[in-house]
Design a protein around this motif. Sequence first.
Motif, PDB file in Angstrom:
ATOM      1  N   CYS A 284      29.889  39.045  39.939  1.00 33.19           N
ATOM      2  CA  CYS A 284      29.783  40.477  39.192  1.00 33.19           C
ATOM      3  C   CYS A 284      29.942  41.375  40.872  1.00 33.19           C
ATOM      4  CB  CYS A 284      28.392  41.486  38.429  1.00 33.19           C
ATOM      5  SG  CYS A 284      28.456  42.835  39.080  1.00 33.19           S
ATOM      6  N   ARG A 286      28.950  43.827  41.729  1.00 33.06           N
ATOM      7  CA  ARG A 286      28.010  44.495  42.746  1.00 33.06           C
ATOM      8  C   ARG A 286      26.425  44.038  42.934  1.00 33.06           C
ATOM      9  NH1 ARG A 286      28.806  48.893  38.171  1.00 33.06           N
ATOM     10  NH2 ARG A 286      27.719  46.811  37.258  1.00 33.06           N
ATOM     11  N   CYS A 287      26.701  42.884  42.047  1.00 29.64           N
ATOM     12  CA  CYS A 287      25.250  41.991  42.249  1.00 29.64           C
ATOM     13  C   CYS A 287      25.137  40.344  42.117  1.00 29.64           C
ATOM     14  CB  CYS A 287      24.178  42.404  41.478  1.00 29.64           C
ATOM     15  SG  CYS A 287      24.520  41.718  39.859  1.00 29.64           S
ATOM     16  N   CYS A 304      28.510  42.655  32.825  1.00 25.92           N
ATOM     17  CA  CYS A 304      27.358  42.036  33.889  1.00 25.92           C
ATOM     18  C   CYS A 304      25.920  41.667  32.953  1.00 25.92           C
ATOM     19  CB  CYS A 304      27.689  42.641  35.144  1.00 25.92           C
ATOM     20  SG  CYS A 304      26.397  42.579  36.398  1.00 25.92           S
ATOM     21  N   CYS A 307      23.371  44.080  35.301  1.00 19.93           N
ATOM     22  CA  CYS A 307      23.537  45.149  36.292  1.00 19.93           C
ATOM     23  C   CYS A 307      24.361  46.322  34.625  1.00 19.93           C
ATOM     24  CB  CYS A 307      25.107  45.918  36.235  1.00 19.93           C
ATOM     25  SG  CYS A 307      25.829  44.610  37.775  1.00 19.93           S
TER      26      CYS A 307
END
Length: 311
Positions: A284, A286-287, A304, A307
Amino acid sequence: MPELPEVETMARDLKKAIVGKTIRKVWYDWPKMIHLELENGRRHLGHHPASRTMFGRKLRGLKVVSVSRRAKNVLIGLSGDHILAVHPKMTGHFLSGQWIMRGGKPLPASYGLSRRQAEAIREKVNSYIHFLLWFKDGSMLGYSDARKFGRIIFGAKEKVLGSKELSSLGPEPLGSDLDLPALRKILSSSRGRIKQMLLDQTKIAGIGNIYADEILWTSKVHPLRRANSLSDGEAKALFNNIKKVLTSAIKMRGTSMSDYRDASGESGGYMRLIKVYGREGEPCLRCRMLIKRIVIAARSAHFCPRCQRLA
Ligand SMILES: [Zn+2]
């Protein structure tokens, strides 16, 4: 499948290429694609004996007065209040180019074209020409469709826009009809999964599988959430991201996941901005959690698991 940003790009390209031109000749070789909307509300398919000759005869001499988009349809407005409504379905797209007929088949030609354009119409993905328009000024418009699922409806504007395909569509996601209160209303009246709601053309028109996944990831909403379970904050995020994702994809001239090309035969540029669609097993953005893919009603959904929580 071309979605709103790709079809919007097609319509904008066509607007520049064909408005003001007069149709001189029409050719097609896949009658199932051709729908002739009759005055009495009935419809003939292209293989119907009457429409075989009628389709070409009715289009000949008409002038292109406008090109616009409604949902995933390109609307080519013609003189005499006629319209061609083209839904490219899986693999359809328009091409500005030149073709010559050889043994009943169109072959790409190069006169009057830039070198790049002449090369583009020779690309495999652009070579499935099933519909051609010749204009009086010598230019041509081709429609390439490898899978041949596309649909071309011709008829009186009022009849075509009132047909079941076009009259049942929900609001345009980038139009003023879809404001936050309108989206909240759609959400609260939908008991199904949010992913399916976004794909339902009668609720909101123009969003398909790629952009639905991108919008949900950006909004941190799990695709299996019930549409009517979204919080106020989630609804607001969804609203903003519908507008943001689609606007930025239009700016990049769409996504070419497989067959989509613009009217010059070129790929769209949004591919490199894709965050989640088609990224199963990759981290992901973002994470770093690995992206998962599940199947909802025969369509894949990418998300994800960290998220985008289900509960
Ligand atoms: Zn994540």
